[in-house]
Every structure is written in C-alpha cells, then in structure tokens.
Scaffold this active site. Structure first.
Site, short mmCIF file in Angstrom:
data_model
loop_
_atom_site.label_atom_id
_atom_site.label_comp_id
_atom_site.label_asym_id
_atom_site.label_seq_id
_atom_site.Cartn_x
_atom_site.Cartn_y
_atom_site.Cartn_z
N SER A 1 -9.84 -0.25 7.14
CA SER A 1 -9.37 -0.16 5.86
C SER A 1 -8.42 -1.36 5.27
CB SER A 1 -8.13 1.02 6.04
OG SER A 1 -9.08 2.30 5.85
N SER B 1 -9.62 2.20 2.97
CA SER B 1 -8.93 2.75 2.00
C SER B 1 -7.65 1.71 1.07
CB SER B 1 -7.87 3.75 2.88
OG SER B 1 -7.05 3.09 3.83
N LYS C 1 0.97 -1.35 -0.16
CA LYS C 1 -0.13 -0.15 0.16
C LYS C 1 0.87 1.24 -0.19
CE LYS C 1 -3.93 1.92 2.57
NZ LYS C 1 -4.79 1.88 3.71
#
Lengths: 520, 478
Positions: free
Chosen positions: A178, A154, A79
């Site tokens: 997330s 996210s 990420k």
C-alpha cells in the site's frame, strides 16, 4: 514557484536558514491544496485551522532554538488510518465518519517531535483494503499524472498529494504494498520498513502481522529523513523491535561498488507489462554500471513438506513458486486478521450507528452493513470463513506455513544478495473504474509487493521511467530484515545516476493533460 | 429396579488475579470507582490501540501452575476469541487456546472417602470483560469498562470429580493454594473466583461419557452443591424417561433451585480462534521458572505439618487456622510477638470465630493487627485485666483495631489490686447476704460462687476473681 515543489530537506533548510517561515510554508501548502483538491481529492480532511496553529507554534519553537532538525516546519500529510489527536481519523470509511482520536499514533508523535507540521489526513482505500483508492467512502482520488487514472492504493491519497506537490511528504501504511504500489503509480518514492521498525501504536489495524507505517516523498533523501524521524522502539507496541541503529540518512551515499543485487527471473514472466519490464531491467543495468554485481537468480523453493500432501513421498519433486502461494496466503492472513480487527467497529462506542434498529443484534447488523463498504465486507467474510472451525487448518494454518516458507526463501536469497531488484507492480496505473469489477485480478496485481510483508522485509519504490502513455513506472528494491540502509544506498545511487525526475505539477491547468513541471 | 448412575464432573474455574494493573494496559484493577474511570484506549478497544502484557500476570499464572503440579509451557502464546457483545470492547477476548501457560497438573483432595488426585488439564491467562448495566427506566443499556482487561486465569480440571463433596474439596483446595500464593483473594461472592460446572451422568459400570451440560452463575459453595444435585437429578430423569441430554450452557437459579438453558445449540458460537498478532509469544526460561519456584511461599500442607511440630496447639486448631492464609498469617505474626502460640490460637479459635459468625465475616475480612492481639494477651497474662474485661476489649480490637493498652487505660478497666478496697467490698457483700453465707458454712459449696459474683459486680468487674475467691474463703472459713 511554489514552496511545495521543494523537497522536505530543501524546504526544511530554507526554514532553518530563516529564508521562509513554517507559517509561510503551511500557507503555501493550504493554497496548493485549495487549488488542486477539487480535481485530485487526495485529502479526506484538511485541518486548516489546526495546521495554521501548529505551524505558528513550530515557528516559535524554531525561533527559540528548540527545534533545529531538518524537518522542523515542514508540512506533512498523514494517511487517514493513522490516529491524530483531535483530528478526524476515518480510515476512509463511513463507519468512522466522526471518529476523533484522543491520542496520536507514535509515528505521528515522533514526527511532531521533529517539528513536522500536520496539514490533514489523506484519502485511501477503505481500511487500506484495495489497490486503487477507489474503495474510499469519501470519493476517489485521481492520479496527478493523468486524472483518468487511479493513483494506486491503498495510500493513494498520500502519494497523489506528494506527486501533485500539495505537500512535500506524507505518511502511508503498507500491509501488502500500500505504500510501494501507489508510489509506483504516482512516480514518488516510498518505503515499507522492516516489520517492527515503526511503532504500530495508533495505526488502525488492517492485518496486524503485516502492517507497517512508512514515508512517502519525492526522493530517497526525504524518505530516509522521514524514516529516521518516525522509526523508534515503542513499548506500547509489543511487536516493535529495538534496533541497533536508527540512522538512515548516513546510508545516502552514491556507491554500490561490490553490492550484490539479484534479479529474480520469475518476476519477469507472463503478466508483467513489457514497458515496465524493460524500464526495471534498464534500472538494474544502471546499477551495474555504477559497480554493483547484478545477476539473475531463481527465487524458488527447493522442496516443501508443508504444502504438499502429508503422505507424499515425492520429495524434491514439487518446486513451489513462492509468489504463486504468496497471494492466497496474503489474502487469507490479512483478511483473517482484518475480520477480527474490524469487529470493534460495531456502533456501540464510537463511529456510525444505524438510525433505527430493534435490539442489539439488529443494531450490530445494520450499523455494520451500512457502515462498511463492499470490499471491506468481502474481506471480513473471507477472513471469518478461513477462521471458522473446520476450515482453520486448511486455510489459515496453511497460510501461516506458507508465510514461514516465504521467509525461508528470502533468507536463502539474502545469503547471496544484498538487494533484490524488481518491479513494484505489473503495470502502470490503470484507468479509474477498471479494477474493482474484477477483485481477483486486482489482488493479483499485488504479486510483487506482498511477499515483503509476509517475510517482514523492507522495500523501497522509486520512479525509473514512464510508459508510452506517460505514466510513471516504479522500481522496487527489497532488502533483508533491518537492512534498510542497503536499499537506501542502492536507491540513492540509482537516483543520482538516473538524474532529475519531474513531477506533473501543471496538470491543473489542462485537466487530464500531462505536462511536466520542474522540481527544485 | 432403577438403574444406578455415576456423576462425572469437571470444573472451569476463573480466578481474578491480584495485580495492581490490568493485563494489557496500565489501568488500575481497583474495585469500584465511578463507571469508566479505570479505562484507557487499550481496555476500551479504541482503534489503533495495542495490548502490552503485564509480566506479573505471567508470574502469578506460573506460581499457580507450579503449586498445582503443572508443566509450564516454555513458549506460550495468546489467541483471540472472537464474539460480539458490548461488554467486550474489541469484540474479541485475548485468551489462550493453542499454547496455554500451564498444562497437565493435579491437586490432591481429601474427602470422607479418602485422598484423591484431581487432574488439571490446563491453566490459561485471559482478560475479563466490562459490565453491562441495563437501565429499565430509560430503556437503554450502559457499559462500564472498569473491569475490562482485569487479568484472569482459567483453571480447567479433568472430569475427575464424582460428587458435590469432591467438587467442594477441590475448590477449597484451589482457593487455599491461590490465597497462599497471594495470587487472588478468591472470593466467590464477589466474583474474584467463579466456577462453571461441567456435568454428565452415565450408568454405573459403563465406560462412555454421557452428554454434558455446562452450568454458570454459581456464587457460593452451597449453590454449587445444590446445582450439582439439581442437574444430576434433571439429567437422570431425562434418561429414565428415554429422552436425551442436550449439550448446552445452563444458568443456575439458586432461589428456584433449578437451571435454565442460556443458549440453545443453534446459537452455538464459533469463536474463530487464531493467534493474537499484536502480542509476541512469551518465552519462559528455566531460570524464570526457578525464580518463581524459589519465591513460592509455604503452602498449606507444609504449613500444617510445621504447625503441628512447632507449636503446642491442638491439631484441630492448626487445621482451622491454616485453613485461611490470612488467619495463619495473623497467628504467626502474633505468636512471633508474644511467644504464646496456645493463647493466640485460643483467641482465634474462640472469640474470633464467634464474632466472625455473628458478623457474617470471612477470615479474609479480619482487619485487626497482630500487635494489638499480642498486647491483649500480655495484659491478661500480667493480670492487668481479667478475662471478662479481656473479652470486652477484644471485641473492640476485632471491630476497630483499638490499642488495648490505651483502651484499658482510658476506660479504667484495670483489675483493682488494692486488697484493702477488695476486703471492704467483700465485707459489704458478706453483711448483705447472710443467707448465702450461712449456706456456705453449712457445706453448700455452690454458695461461694454467688458471693464471688456479687463481689465482682460490686467491683464493676475489675477485680481478679481468683483473689476474690481466696479472700472470701479466708474470711468465711476463719
């Protein structure tokens, strides 16, 4: 068949058995990415050159016998809020559009020590603020199951990449859900570990007291493998906790006989999609059939002096639904910390600086106004407001007390249950462009995930069905702090009983049309 | 008739701690160095970096707290103070607001008016900022983060002081305590000790405190004294004119002897303090406190009493010597070698003070070793060199820490004890100064001094003047 449709464990074994090389695996990942990215956009940066170089180095180490672990040679996506030395790390924000860290996050170092090979950096909501991966400054990521839908957020890029079989596994971060919510939307498996289990060093902070890095993969086994690789006590992170045991793979036993599993009744009220509700309850039933003791209970608070007014004498009258206060408490705490954590992005030292300005004040103002997106600015303002003198007690302090209270509620629950079962999100993935218009409603979608962050608990999300539109439904299992092995065992048992879960790998051929592809 | 006013003063004193590494990372605290060499991701506020507390900082803060009679906070926490400025790489400073490490202490000061206790409200730990360098030529600003993350303690007094004299006495006391603890060198000029003065005035006899101002940029005790006088006068004049004092931060300009407002009230900052989530609270056990307490060195008050008892030196000397930890250490180390406290004290009080004054040095700047001073005392006592030569040698010890034995040997400075050579020289002087010889014989006692001097000159200073005197008298009286 693509090597990327293999799980990390199976691909790792093939590499170990010299059936394929790390270089071949990486070439396949890059090919998959090249084919799928134009539609999916799950990556912000694909570091082709670096990835090939690293794969070759790893292969050489494997051949020299220096790398023998199960993840050696396995490609992995990271990420984009997790620092990677020499590779762009943008947090999907314009303000960090050119930021190349000089250091890797501890979790990344641990992965590399295990022989995993970084491919690139995945898309996300800007600074991890959002539930759809639509607030990214570099474009939206689409849900591989249906390109008209969001992947969640996210960590939407990581989950989409894993679901679309661009790579077998990825790292995400979870501040309020997330990892778990996009795992639910994308039909993959993700773990948010106990706070303090994975070092936060090198994770670009959103809400420091809530953030945790965790694994995202296609099954429980891979998640356990990855968690075992990234979890470590790190002196560089003062909130890192020295655990007694970092062995998670050993928990992978299909056996829940006698395990006490609680279903919070209040999780299944209004607002929960009936299709999600029945799929989750069905999963609970499966676990019961496997020998677990499954029962419903009230995840409610008895009485609360802290949240009721000070001169209230009506003790025991006010029953407080923790989740009712969890959302405001979460947004107060995470935004407050974010408003301070994001102050360093000012155009002085690195990242975006406005082109023209007069004086320091204007440089700050223009750089930050132009560099941050709407959602980030909204939360910085919210956070700055709740920390302002005169409001601190009313908001921030109250939120901290609520946080402590939620922990207490869970402590009580875990006296009775080993695992709490529920949905990860109230719905399946919404369509693109629907969520951001009503942020408050979007925030309410976090209801099932944020309490784990507030209480520091570990949680896992894995697929348990699909709705009538064919979109995946996620099952969430929460455990007490440091009880990852309990939820891993329950999840593994469920996974075995559930049977094969297919991935939407063939979506590319017919845009937007769902067609399952077999996983191996 | 003009009204009588009382001045109310409280101090905020920042002290840079003498740790080897910074408060939240392993970078060196060493002064100087090329810009940004003593930096890392943590002290430059890079994304993803995290602070880790330096244990030594806590121990120094505890030591200062114990020495100033504070209560140690058993569960102490850090907070973030948010403000934007480029010298502050994260745009927040890690400090302590809600649970500072020390609270409720005091120090006792002594002024002409007698003894008085000055309360200490709290002591907290925090990080220093970097330094901005404005390049007028290129019209740009540069930042050096070498100082960013250097540990500080801030000692906040109660508003218990009433005059510049009390303020100086308080600062002097703090400085001595901290120096004795080895927690800092406390140099005002170099900024390792910085004092901000909070001052207000009120009509004598009234209870209510007046509006206070905070003054910064005070780089010496003298500047502090002048700033207090200047600000007191300014506030009284405002009140006398029927105006009111504005609560603000002012910058003292010691050349102009006037203070100027730094920030107006409209700019008043809201620091949005909140608990630092990247650090865990520091739990201080009773055992840890006891450990620090037991390791506490002898502080000045106790040392002074011991000196008066243990060493046969004048009270005044004892006070001056214990007035600097470094000087006291020198004294004790030298005395331990030569066992002649009175002589050691003499060298420190007379020649050392003279040279320090001449070279504008502080006691902390002294670099000579106790071994060399002890050797010098031995050489003098043994009569190997005379006092005049000893002074010359001491100057070299003071400046270059020379070994006096080697120095005397190399330069041939030893007193000539060869009586024959001496008698020859004396005979020569008597022969060439008939007038002085006659004067002496006619009862002019003073004339002998001249003859001794001439002989010493002839001997190039290397004779023992007592011996010269004796031989001269023997010859002239004979």
């Amino acid at each position: 068949m693509s090597l990327m449709s293999l799980t990390a464990a199976k691909l790792g074994k093939k590499i170990k058995d010299r059936e394929v090389t790390a270089v071949e695996a990486m070439e396949d990942a890059l090919k998959q990415i090249q084919e799928k990215e134009p539609l999916l956009k799950s990556f912000v940066t694909v570091d082709e050159e670096g990835a090939r170089k690293r794969a070759l180095e790893v292969q050489q180490k494997i051949e020299r016998g220096e790398l023998t672990g199960p993840l050696a040679g396995v490609p992995i996506a990271i990420k984009d809020n997790i620092c990677t030395e020499g590779i762009l790390t943008t947090c999907a924000s314009k303000i960090l559009y050119n930021f190349k860290p000089t250091y890797s996050a501890e979790a990344v170092k641990n992965l590399e020590a295990a022989g995993a090979v970084i491919i690139g950096k995945t898309n996300m909501d800007e600074f991890a603020m959002g539930s759809t991966t639509e607030t990214s400054a570099f474009g939206v990521t689409r849900n591989p199951w249906n390109l008209e839908h969001v992947p969640g957020g996210s960590s939407g890029g990581s989950c989409a990449a894993v679901a679309a079989m661009e790579c077998p596994c990825a790292l995400g971060s979870d501040t309020g859900g997330s990892i778990r919510q996009p795992s639910s939307f994308c039909g993959v498996t993700g773990i948010k570990p106990t706070y303090g289990t994975v070092s936060r060093y090198g994770l670009i902070a959103y809400g420091s007291s809530l953030d945790q890095i965790g694994p995202i993969a296609r099954d429980v086994t891979d998640c356990a493998l990855l968690l075992e690789a990234i979890a470590s006590y790190d002196r560089k992170d003062s909130t890192s906790i020295k655990r007694e045991d970092y062995h998670f793979v050993k928990a992978l036993k299909s056996d829940v006989k006698g395990m006490k599993i609680g279903i919070p009744k209040d999780y299944f009220g209004e607002g929960l999609d009936p299709e999600v509700s029945s799929a989750v309850l069905e999963a609970a039933h499966v676990l019961k059939e496997q020998g677990a003791i499954v029962e419903e209970f009230d995840l409610c608070l008895v009485d609360d002096e802290l949240l009721t007014s000070k001169n209230s004498s009506s003790f025991g009258e006010d029953k407080i639904h923790p989740t009712r206060y969890a959302i405001p408490a979460y947004y107060v705490i995470s935004s407050a910390e974010a408003s301070s954590n994001l102050a360093r992005f000012d155009g002085v030292k690195y990242g975006y600086r406005a082109g023209e300005y007069e004086g320091l004040h204007q440089m700050y103002k223009k750089s930050r106004s132009e560099g941050f997106g709407e959602e980030v600015k909204r939360r910085i303002m919210l956070g700055s407001f709740v920390l302002s003198s005169g409001y601190y007690d009313a908001y921030y302090l109250k939120a901290l007390r609520t946080k402590a209270l939620i922990r207490k509620v869970f402590d009580q629950a875990f006296e009775k249950y080993d695992v709490i079962i529920g949905p990860a999100a109230p719905t399946t993935a919404p369509k693109l462009g629907k969520s951001l218009s009503d942020p408050l409603k979007m925030y309410l979608g976090d209801i099932y995930t944020i309490s784990a962050n507030l209480a520091g608990l570990p949680g896992i999300c894995l697929p348990c069905g699909r709705d009538s539109k064919g979109l995946p439904i996620g099952l969430q299992l929460l455990g007490d702090c440091f009880q990852e092995n309990q939820i891993l065992r329950a999840a593994y048992t469920y996974e075995c009983a559930r049977g094969k879960w297919n991935m939407p790998g063939a979506f590319l051929n017919r845009k937007g049309v769902i067609k399952d592809e077999e996983t191996v | 008739m003009r009204k009588q006013y009382e001045t109310i003063i409280g101090l905020e004193v920042h002290v840079e701690l003498a740790t080897r590494t910074k408060i939240f990372c392993a970078c060196s605290t060493e002064f100087g160095g090329a810009p940004n060499v003593h930096t890392c991701p943590v002290c430059t506020g890079m994304p993803g970096s995290l602070p880790v507390l330096n244990k030594k900082v806590v121990e120094y803060a505890m030591a200062v707290g114990l020495a100033t009679n504070c209560r140690i906070t058993r569960h102490c926490k850090f907070d973030r103070k948010n403000y934007f400025y480029p010298d502050n790489p994260q745009n927040y400073q890690i400090s302590q607001l809600y649970a500072p490490i020390c609270r409720n202490g005091f120090v006792e000061i002594e002024t002409a008016a007698g003894k008085k206790k000055i309360g200490i409200h709290e002591i907290h730990m925090e990080e220093d900022a970097g330094k901005l360098i404005h390049d007028e030529w290129e019209d740009c600003s540069l930042v050096d983060y070498n100082r960013s993350g250097v540990p500080l303690i801030e000692i906040v007094s109660e508003p218990d002081m009433r005059s510049a004299e009390e303020v100086i006495a308080y600062l002097d006391k703090l400085r001595l305590i901290i120096q004795y603890l080895g927690a800092s060198d406390c140099k005002l000029q170099e900024g390792s000790m910085r004092a901000d003065v909070n001052l207000s005035v009120r009509e004598t006899g009234t209870e209510k405190l007046g509006t206070r101002t905070e003054m910064k940029n005070l780089n010496s005790f003298k500047a502090i004294a002048r700033a207090i006088e200047g600000e007191r006068t300014r506030q009284i004049e405002l009140l006398e004119e029927g105006k009111s004092v504005i609560q603000e931060t002012r910058r003292w300009d010691d050349n102009k002897e006037y203070s100027y407002p730094m920030r107006s009230k409209e700019d008043a900052q809201d620091y949005r303090y909140f608990p630092e989530p990247d650090l865990v609270p520091v739990d201080i056990s009773e055992e840890w406190i006891e450990e620090i307490r037991s390791k506490q060195p002898e502080l000045r008050t106790v040392k002074l009493i011991r000196y008066k008892k243990e060493f046969d030196i004048p009270d005044y000397d004892a006070e001056i010597i214990t007035g600097s930890k470094h000087l006291a250490d020198l004294f004790e180390a030298t005395t331990a070698i030569c066992k002649k406290p009175k002589k050691v004290s003499n060298w420190l009080m007379v020649e050392t003070m003279r040279l320090m004054k001449e070279l504008d040095q502080e006691p902390e700047d002294l670099t000579f070793s106790p071994e060399n001073l002890a050797k010098l005392i031995e050489l003098t006592d043994a009569g190997t060199i005379n006092h005049t030569v000893a002074k010359e040698v001491f100057e070299q010890i003071f400046k270059r820490n020379v070994d006096p034995e080697e120095y005397v040997e190399e330069r041939g400075l030893k007193t000539v004890n060869d009586e024959g050579a001496l008698r020859d020289a004396i005979a020569k002087i008597i022969a060439s100064n008939p007038k002085s010889v006659a004067d002496y014989r006619n009862g002019k006692e003073k004339a002998i001094g001249f003859l001794v001097g001439q002989t010493m000159k002839e001997m190039k200073g290397k004779a023992d003047p007592t011996m010269v005197n004796e031989i001269l008298r023997e010859i002239l009286n004979g």
